[in-house]
Design a protein around this motif. Structure first.
Motif, PDB file in Angstrom:
ATOM      1  N   ALA A 104      14.311   8.123   7.388  1.00 39.05           N
ATOM      2  CA  ALA A 104      14.000   7.798   5.996  1.00 39.05           C
ATOM      3  C   ALA A 104      13.633   9.056   5.217  1.00 39.05           C
ATOM      4  N   ASP A 108      12.939   6.994  -0.039  1.00 34.98           N
ATOM      5  CA  ASP A 108      12.962   5.689   0.620  1.00 34.98           C
ATOM      6  C   ASP A 108      11.555   5.115   0.729  1.00 34.98           C
ATOM      7  N   ILE A 109      10.600   5.958   1.113  1.00 34.86           N
ATOM      8  CA  ILE A 109       9.224   5.502   1.293  1.00 34.86           C
ATOM      9  C   ILE A 109       8.642   5.036  -0.038  1.00 34.86           C
ATOM     10  N   ASP A 110       8.863   5.821  -1.098  1.00 33.65           N
ATOM     11  CA  ASP A 110       8.378   5.433  -2.428  1.00 33.65           C
ATOM     12  C   ASP A 110       8.955   4.086  -2.852  1.00 33.65           C
ATOM     13  N   ALA A 113       7.869   0.921  -0.810  1.00 38.46           N
ATOM     14  CA  ALA A 113       6.520   0.458  -1.136  1.00 38.46           C
ATOM     15  C   ALA A 113       6.469  -0.291  -2.460  1.00 38.46           C
ATOM     16  N   LEU A 142       8.232   1.938   9.222  1.00 41.33           N
ATOM     17  CA  LEU A 142       8.367   2.519   7.889  1.00 41.33           C
ATOM     18  C   LEU A 142       7.708   1.608   6.864  1.00 41.33           C
ATOM     19  N   GLY A 143       7.729   0.307   7.128  1.00 35.72           N
ATOM     20  CA  GLY A 143       7.095  -0.658   6.249  1.00 35.72           C
ATOM     21  C   GLY A 143       6.726  -1.904   7.029  1.00 35.72           C
TER      22      GLY A 143
END
Length: 206
Positions: A104, A108-110, A113, A142-143
Motif C-alpha cells: 500500500a 491508499d492509507i489516507d 481511512a 492495513l484497515g
C-alpha cells in the motif's frame, strides 16, 4: 468458468453512481473508470490526490470540464469525508471486513481511512490455491472493518454485521465452487441466485 479481468472491471464500474467521488488504490486498473455507464458524471481522485471531473463512456475517462483540484485540495476532499467510493486490491480480507495489503502507498492509507465505501478487487485465491477471503487475516492489517464489498472472478460478496453475504455469482460459477474456495461460510441471497427461493441459508467452505 469465471469472470475475466475485463468483466471484473465492468462489474466494478457499476458501483460508481452519478456524482460520486471515486478513488483507485495502488494497482487497480484505471479501466474500471473507463467502463462507467455513458454520461454518468463523477470525480476521480488519483494517486497524487489530484481530483478530476470525469464522464462515463470515455476511454480513457476525460475531463468533463476545465476544473481540476490541486493535490492539496484533493487531499482535503479525502480527509473531509467526501470520498464516496474507493477501489482497492488486497492480499486477504476477513469476514469482519479487515484488509491486508503489503504494498500500500501513503495515499491508499489516507483514502482507506476516509472512504465511505470500500470495494476490494482481487483474485479469489492465492496462486497456491489458498483462500484470500478468511475468518481472520494473517499479518498486519492495513484497515480494520473497512471493507464493504468484495469482487473477485467468482462473484460479489458483501461484508455485513452477520457475516459474508454472497450477492452475485459470475456466469458459469457454481455455489459449490465459490464456497469451496472461500475460507469462511457464506450467507446466501437465494432470490438473487438462479432457481432458488427467497430465503437465507449458509454455505460452508470446502
Amino acid at each position: 468458468m469465471s469472470w475475466t479481468a475485463e468483466q471484473m472491471c465492468q462489474r466494478a464500474a457499476r458501483e460508481v453512481l452519478d456524482g460520486y467521488c471515486v478513488g483507485l488504490g495502488y494497482g487497480v486498473a484505471p479501466r474500471v473508470l473507463q467502463r462507467v455507464e455513458a454520461g454518468r458524471q463523477f470525480w476521480w481522485i488519483d494517486g497524487m490526490h489530484v481530483a478530476r471531473p470525469c464522464q462515463g463512456g470515455d476511454r480513457p475517462p476525460r475531463q468533463a470540464g476545465e476544473v481540476r483540484l490541486t493535490p492539496m485540495e484533493g487531499l482535503q476532499l479525502v480527509r473531509g469525508g467526501r470520498l464516496d467510493l474507493l477501489f482497492i486490491r488486497a492480499e486477504q480480507v476477513s469476514e469482519q471486513g479487515d484488509l491486508v495489503m503489503t504494498d500500500a502507498t501513503g495515499a491508499d492509507i489516507d483514502r482507506l481511512a476516509a472512504a465511505r465505501r470500500v470495494v476490494v478487487l482481487m483474485q479469489h485465491c492465492r496462486p497456491d490455491g489458498s483462500a484470500r477471503i478468511v475468518a481472520q487475516c494473517e499479518g498486519p492489517l492495513l484497515g480494520a472493518g473497512v471493507v464493504s464489498r468484495i469482487i473477485t472472478e467468482l462473484g460479489v460478496i458483501d461484508v455485513t454485521p452477520r457475516g459474508l453475504l454472497l450477492v452475485e455469482l459470475a456466469a458459469g460459477v457454481s455455489l459449490g465452487e465459490i464456497s469451496g474456495r472461500t475460507g469462511v461460510a457464506l450467507m446466501l441471497m437465494l432470490d438473487d441466485l438462479p432457481g432458488r427461493r427467497n430465503v437465507a441459508d449458509a454455505a460452508t467452505p470446502g
